[in-house]
Design an enzyme around this catalytic site. Structure first.
Site, PDB file in Angstrom:
ATOM      1  N   ASP A  46     -10.089   2.186   1.937  1.00 45.35           N
ATOM      2  CA  ASP A  46     -10.055   1.508   3.235  1.00 45.35           C
ATOM      3  C   ASP A  46     -10.715   2.349   4.318  1.00 45.35           C
ATOM      4  O   ASP A  46     -11.493   1.845   5.131  1.00 45.35           O
ATOM      5  CB  ASP A  46      -8.609   1.205   3.650  1.00 45.35           C
ATOM      6  CG  ASP A  46      -8.061  -0.058   3.019  1.00 45.35           C
ATOM      7  OD1 ASP A  46      -8.862  -0.922   2.615  1.00 45.35           O
ATOM      8  OD2 ASP A  46      -6.827  -0.186   2.929  1.00 45.35           O
ATOM      9  N   LYS A  76       0.807  -1.215   0.000  1.00 49.48           N
ATOM     10  CA  LYS A  76       0.000   0.000   0.000  1.00 49.48           C
ATOM     11  C   LYS A  76       0.845   1.272   0.000  1.00 49.48           C
ATOM     12  O   LYS A  76       0.453   2.288  -0.600  1.00 49.48           O
ATOM     13  CB  LYS A  76      -0.966  -0.001   1.186  1.00 49.48           C
ATOM     14  CG  LYS A  76      -2.036  -1.084   1.085  1.00 49.48           C
ATOM     15  CD  LYS A  76      -2.988  -1.044   2.255  1.00 49.48           C
ATOM     16  CE  LYS A  76      -4.038  -2.155   2.132  1.00 49.48           C
ATOM     17  NZ  LYS A  76      -5.037  -2.118   3.234  1.00 49.48           N
TER      18      LYS A  76
END
Length: 260
Positions: free
Chosen positions: A97, A61
């Protein structure tokens, strides 16, 4: 036909292909979603360029943030991305997220402060989500290296946690719990923290982790990461296909996860 994927290491366990492919079928989109097992983050950009869009999971990420040509404001603030789009030969980075997490804890009420265990990309996203809701955030980790990059939040090592401080919400963002006996930190520390808490959230989904089982012994309201997974997938799908049929997408993905 458009091609999408989830990229990570490990990746074989990911339920994202099941979710996205069912939504693609239900909404009659000419696209397919697969998974890609990547072991070398130096090759991330090369692989991303093969797809129209990708979801990024552990441990890439932060690398996804670095390779992006355009970064959504949330991505800039968080410092990592979990959704990348290829448009006009440019990589666009987003973070769904934090949006999925806010949906997942929608029924957790009157949270004033929260403790996040772990300091990786997911922890950053959740800290950002809590911050925009004016919730005080403390991030704790076993080592200090990652904490150096989180100056916007109160940070400490597990060994330095104030065991008498009340945290309304305690969140595990570590991989502890994937194995049946692992806790994110020392059990004595967790027992002290849980004795003053009201909610516990684990980003791991599909199992009762040791973290959640211990929280239940202290009568905390608990939740795993399944709803977060679903909602971040919904928001990523909307970005991939420029499709704002939120309810239909969620329903299709939810049905897919319930299939044997």
């Amino acid at each position: 036909m458009k091609l999408f994927a989830v990229i990570g290491d490990p990746i074989v366990h990911s339920k994202s292909p099941r979710m996205h492919n069912n939504a693609l079928q239900v909404l009659m989109k000419n696209a397919v979603y697969t998974r890609y097992h990547l072991k070398d983050n130096a090759k991330l950009k090369e692989i991303v360029n093969f797809f129209n869009g990708v979801n990024i999971t552990i441990p890439f990420k932060e690398e996804a943030f670095k390779i992006a040509d355009f970064k959504d404001k949330s991505v800039v603030d968080i410092g990592c991305a979990n959704t990348l789009l290829n448009k006009n030969n440019k990589i666009y980075a987003y973070n769904t997220d934090y949006l999925g997490f806010l949906k997942a804890i929608d029924n957790f009420c009157n949270i004033k402060n929260a403790l996040i265990l772990g300091a990786g990309g997911t922890a950053r996203a959740l800290a950002f989500a809590l911050k925009i809701k004016n919730i005080q955030v403390t991030i704790s980790n076993r080592s200090s290296n990652r904490l150096k990059h989180l100056s916007d939040y109160e940070c400490c090592l597990y060994s330095n946690l104030n065991l008498h401080k009340k945290f309304d919400l305690v969140i595990n963002t570590t991989s502890a719990g994937l194995h049946d006996t692992d806790l994110p930190c020392n059990e004595i520390i967790l027992k002290n923290i849980f004795s003053n808490a009201r909610y516990a959230f684990d980003v791991i989904y599909g199992k009762n982790t040791p973290f959640l089982n211990l929280a239940k012994k202290y009568n905390l309201k608990t939740k795993d990461g399944l709803d977060m997974l679903l909602w971040q997938g919904v928001f990523a799908f909307e970005l991939f296909l420029d499709c704002k049929k939120t309810k239909e997408i969620f329903k299709a993905m939810e049905i897919a996860l319930k299939l044997p």
